[in-house]
Design a protein around this motif. Structure first.
Motif, mmCIF file in Angstrom:
data_model
loop_
_atom_site.group_PDB
_atom_site.id
_atom_site.type_symbol
_atom_site.label_atom_id
_atom_site.label_comp_id
_atom_site.label_asym_id
_atom_site.label_seq_id
_atom_site.Cartn_x
_atom_site.Cartn_y
_atom_site.Cartn_z
ATOM 1 N N ALA A 44 10.194 9.095 58.264
ATOM 2 C CA ALA A 44 11.048 8.419 59.314
ATOM 3 C C ALA A 44 9.399 8.408 60.086
ATOM 4 O O ALA A 44 10.330 7.461 61.291
ATOM 5 C CB ALA A 44 11.029 9.725 60.385
ATOM 6 N N ALA A 51 18.388 2.597 58.861
ATOM 7 C CA ALA A 51 19.188 3.908 59.013
ATOM 8 C C ALA A 51 18.689 4.983 58.143
ATOM 9 O O ALA A 51 17.739 4.751 57.662
ATOM 10 C CB ALA A 51 20.285 3.449 59.434
ATOM 11 N N ALA A 52 19.656 6.151 58.471
ATOM 12 C CA ALA A 52 19.015 7.439 57.808
ATOM 13 C C ALA A 52 20.290 7.956 57.517
ATOM 14 O O ALA A 52 21.218 7.988 58.599
ATOM 15 C CB ALA A 52 17.579 8.112 58.343
ATOM 16 N N LEU A 54 20.914 11.972 56.962
ATOM 17 C CA LEU A 54 20.018 13.208 56.990
ATOM 18 C C LEU A 54 20.539 14.676 56.597
ATOM 19 O O LEU A 54 21.197 15.493 57.518
ATOM 20 C CB LEU A 54 19.262 13.477 58.435
ATOM 21 C CG LEU A 54 18.006 12.289 59.375
ATOM 22 C CD1 LEU A 54 17.666 12.860 60.622
ATOM 23 C CD2 LEU A 54 17.125 12.411 58.371
ATOM 24 N N ALA A 67 15.101 13.517 63.149
ATOM 25 C CA ALA A 67 16.487 13.110 63.928
ATOM 26 C C ALA A 67 14.848 12.129 65.263
ATOM 27 O O ALA A 67 15.640 11.356 65.748
ATOM 28 C CB ALA A 67 16.986 13.999 64.498
ATOM 29 N N LEU A 70 13.409 9.336 64.509
ATOM 30 C CA LEU A 70 14.412 8.411 63.861
ATOM 31 C C LEU A 70 14.658 7.713 65.888
ATOM 32 O O LEU A 70 15.368 6.342 66.135
ATOM 33 C CB LEU A 70 15.753 8.425 63.894
ATOM 34 C CG LEU A 70 15.117 8.618 62.041
ATOM 35 C CD1 LEU A 70 15.897 9.607 61.436
ATOM 36 C CD2 LEU A 70 14.644 7.258 61.374
ATOM 37 N N PHE A 77 21.372 7.359 62.493
ATOM 38 C CA PHE A 77 21.438 7.830 61.909
ATOM 39 C C PHE A 77 22.638 8.967 62.007
ATOM 40 O O PHE A 77 23.119 9.140 62.763
ATOM 41 C CB PHE A 77 20.769 8.819 61.478
ATOM 42 C CG PHE A 77 19.835 9.562 62.567
ATOM 43 C CD1 PHE A 77 20.415 11.062 63.156
ATOM 44 C CD2 PHE A 77 19.075 9.256 63.780
ATOM 45 C CE1 PHE A 77 19.881 11.647 64.297
ATOM 46 C CE2 PHE A 77 18.484 10.340 65.151
ATOM 47 C CZ PHE A 77 19.280 10.629 65.566
#
Length: 120
Positions: A44, A51-52, A54, A67, A70, A77
């Motif tokens: 990260a 994008a992610a 999680l 988070a 990010l 995300f």
């Protein structure tokens, strides 16, 4: 579409395979996957990401610190969890969330929302 990088943080193999398949079908590239908090934090912080996805609870704890990184970097995300919304820390409750179990179609819709311009 090509060259869009999505961090995947998930420690359940079957779910991970479904996520990878969905991202591949959309033309996105998987970064990771990370199944431990330390690895997720490293990616990260250091990886080139668009994008992610999680999982909230993985090996080593939860992904709220991931988070945070990010969010600081401006990378969209989605949280994935089998728990209710109350498990999400207050500062992230406005973030998108997929409730496990979710379908591949639900995941696809969320990824398309995170990465406008991707298509099947």
């Amino acid at each position: 579409m090509k060259g869009r990088h999505v961090l995947v943080v998930e420690d359940e193999l079957l779910i991970l395979l479904e996520i990878e398949d969905t991202l591949s079908n959309l033309g996105a590239e998987v970064v990771g996957p990370a199944s431990h908090v330390d690895a997720a934090l490293h990616l990260a912080t250091e990886a080139s990401l668009d994008a992610a996805i999680l999982d909230v609870n993985i090996k080593g704890g939860n992904t709220f610190a991931v988070a945070d990184v990010l969010a600081e970097r401006g990378i969209p995300f989605v949280f994935c969890t089998g728990y209710s919304a109350w498990v999400i820390e207050e500062r992230h409750r406005d973030r998108p969330r997929l409730t496990k179990p979710y379908t591949a179609k639900e995941l696809e819709r969320q990824v398309l929302h995170l990465l406008p311009g991707l298509s099947r």
